[in-house]
Structures are given as structure tokens and as C-alpha cells.
Design a protein around this motif. Structure first.
Motif, short mmCIF file in Angstrom:
data_model
loop_
_atom_site.label_atom_id
_atom_site.label_comp_id
_atom_site.label_asym_id
_atom_site.label_seq_id
_atom_site.Cartn_x
_atom_site.Cartn_y
_atom_site.Cartn_z
N ASP A 140 0.64 -1.19 -0.13
CA ASP A 140 -0.01 -0.01 -0.08
C ASP A 140 1.03 1.30 -0.16
N GLU A 141 0.26 2.54 -0.08
CA GLU A 141 0.94 3.62 0.06
C GLU A 141 1.78 3.86 1.29
N THR A 142 1.60 3.09 2.04
CA THR A 142 2.49 3.55 3.41
C THR A 142 3.45 2.25 3.48
#
Length: 283
Positions: A140-142
């Protein structure tokens, strides 16, 4: 009274078959879900009832008290006792997706001969540990390695796995032991950044199905494996297919329909008999 018992028996059969049909339908709907484990419904008979005749002065050979004699027994139908997930391994297929991982534990057997199972450990949105066989992962984006439902994949220390989301797929590899390796083709820059966490379930029947391919264990939390058994390995860029057999499932569903119709006809026959009794009583 015997007629009413017959109605109960037929009705219980219809309910049991209906519950089994629902499980089969759900299996068929998840035939393309990676890592899905089919559900088998166990049917069980109600306790057998022994019948006695009243006002008989002779004691029977069954040891009945005076005034009663044993004349036979009667079944009271069946019921769906429980749904049990089957942990037979599904086929492994190549996807070439950079973070797809499949567990191969088909040869895993404990020293006592019991068939165990290995699952991924993940963390849901509530911070609770769950287990799954669905190895279709993304970053994911994190930078967290997550399932399709957003659960964080845990490492062999029980912490969420993190990977730089800017990395190209060619820069990441996953070893048969679950090691996430950066720059696998560049020995000078090769680095193990984390290890995917796996747990060993000695008795998979204790797992409770939650949906979305997730399972839980009530009252306990399993520690991740520090070393995988020799008979277990991971396959990178592959996933495990559902273990549902479509042809067998369709056959069982058609069999259920016939059983349901048979019990339905029994109920209709009892209904007609009751109508006749009512009409005789009115005459």
C-alpha cells in the motif's frame, strides 16, 4: 402422534439439506478465490427413540417395567451438525505478480500422523491477528504488505511487513523460506529486509471461519514460525487456487435438490392424510 413425528422428521431433513446447499453454493461462488478452503457440512441423525406399548401385563425381554412392552424404535430425522473447512491444498498457479506468494505444505505431517496446516499471519483493521491462505499481496501507499482486504501481513516477529513502495518488481524477490530480498540479481547489493510470518496449525479444525478467507483461533494467539519445516516452502509469484472441485460440488447440489424434493413429497402426503382425517371428523 406418529404422523406428527413423521412431519417433524421430513421437515428436519429439508432444513438439513437446505443448510448443506447453502454451504455448497458458497463453495461454488468462491471457486476463483485464492486460498479458499471449501466447507463440508456434516449431517447427523437425531437420537433414536424406543417405542413401548402401554397396558400390557407381561414384562418384555427388553427388561421393561410391568405394564410396558418394547415394540420397536423410530428415527427422528437428521440435522446439519456443523460446517467444517477442508484444508486440502489447492493447485498452485503462476501469476507473475511481484508480491504473490503460495504456501506448499502438502507433504506436512506431524510426528503423530496428524495432518497440520501452515497459514499466513495477518492483522486486521482492529489490530487483531487472523490467519489466511490467500497469498495475493500488494504494497500500500504506506509501504505495508497487505492482503486484498487491507489486512497487514505480519513478519516472523509478529510485526507488520514494510517494503519501499517505490521499488520496481524486479528489485524484490521472496525466497522459499519467506525472506523478502532486495536486489536478488545483484550480489553486491543483495539484502534481506524482512521475512513473511507463517504459523503452524496442528489441528486446522479448531480454526473459526470469519469470511474473506480469514480464520481466527479463540483464546490463543500462535507464535510465528522462526524456521519452516523442511516439508513446507513458499512459491514466489504464484497463488494457491481454491480447493473446491466444481464437478463434485455440482453433483452434490443436484443430489440435495432430489433429497429436498423427496422430503417435500413426504410432507405433502402427510398433509393430504390430515385433510382426510379432518373431513372424516366433520362427517
Amino acid at each position: 402422534m406418529a404422523m406428527l413425528r413423521g412431519i417433524d422428521t421430513a421437515a428436519s431433513g429439508m432444513l438439513a439439506v437446505q443448510r448443506r446447499q447453502e454451504a455448497l453454493t458458497n463453495n461454488l461462488a468462491n471457486i476463483e478465490t485464492p486460498g479458499y478452503k471449501k466447507v463440508d457440512t456434516t449431517l447427523r441423525a437425531f437420537p433414536e427413540v424406543f417405542l413401548e406399548r402401554i397396558n400390557d401385563s407381561k414384562q418384555s425381554s427388553k427388561g421393561n417395567a410391568p405394564g410396558f412392552s418394547w415394540i420397536g424404535s423410530m428415527q427422528q430425522g437428521v440435522y446439519a451438525q456443523e460446517n467444517i473447512s477442508s484444508f486440502l491444498q489447492g493447485d498452485l498457479v503462476t501469476t507473475n505478480n511481484p508480491y504473490d506468494v503460495a504456501i506448499d505444505d502438502q507433504a506436512l505431517t506431524l510426528s503423530n500422523g496428524q495432518k497440520a496446516s501452515v497459514l499466513f499471519a495477518v492483522e486486521n483493521a482492529a489490530g487483531e491477528t487472523r490467519y489466511t491462505r490467500n497469498g495475493r499481496f500488494t504494497v500500500d501507499e504506506t509501504g505495508h504488505l497487505v492482503t486484498a482486504e487491507g489486512c497487514k501481513v505480519l513478519n516472523n516477529q509478529g510485526k507488520p511487513v514494510q517494503i519501499d513502495p517505490s521499488l520496481a518488481s524486479s528489485e524484490v524477490s521472496i525466497s522459499p523460506k519467506g525472506e523478502i530480498i532486495l536486489n536478488p540479481d545483484k550480489p553486491a547489493n543483495r539484502k534481506v529486509v524482512d521475512t513473511i510470518g507463517l504459523v503452524l496449525i496442528q489441528n486446522p479444525n479448531k480454526l473459526i471461519k470469519e469470511g474473506n478467507g480469514l480464520f481466527r483461533l479463540d483464546g490463543q494467539k500462535l507464535a510465528p514460525l522462526t524456521d519452516l519445516p523442511a516439508s513446507v516452502q513458499l512459491h514466489h509469484k504464484m497463488i494457491e487456487k481454491s480447493n473446491v472441485d466444481p464437478s463434485m460440488t455440482m453433483t452434490n447440489m443436484m443430489e440435495n435438490v432430489r433429497l429436498y424434493e423427496a422430503n417435500q413429497k413426504v410432507l405433502q402426503a402427510y398433509d393430504r392424510s390430515l385433510e382426510l382425517l379432518n373431513s372424516i371428523g366433520r362427517v
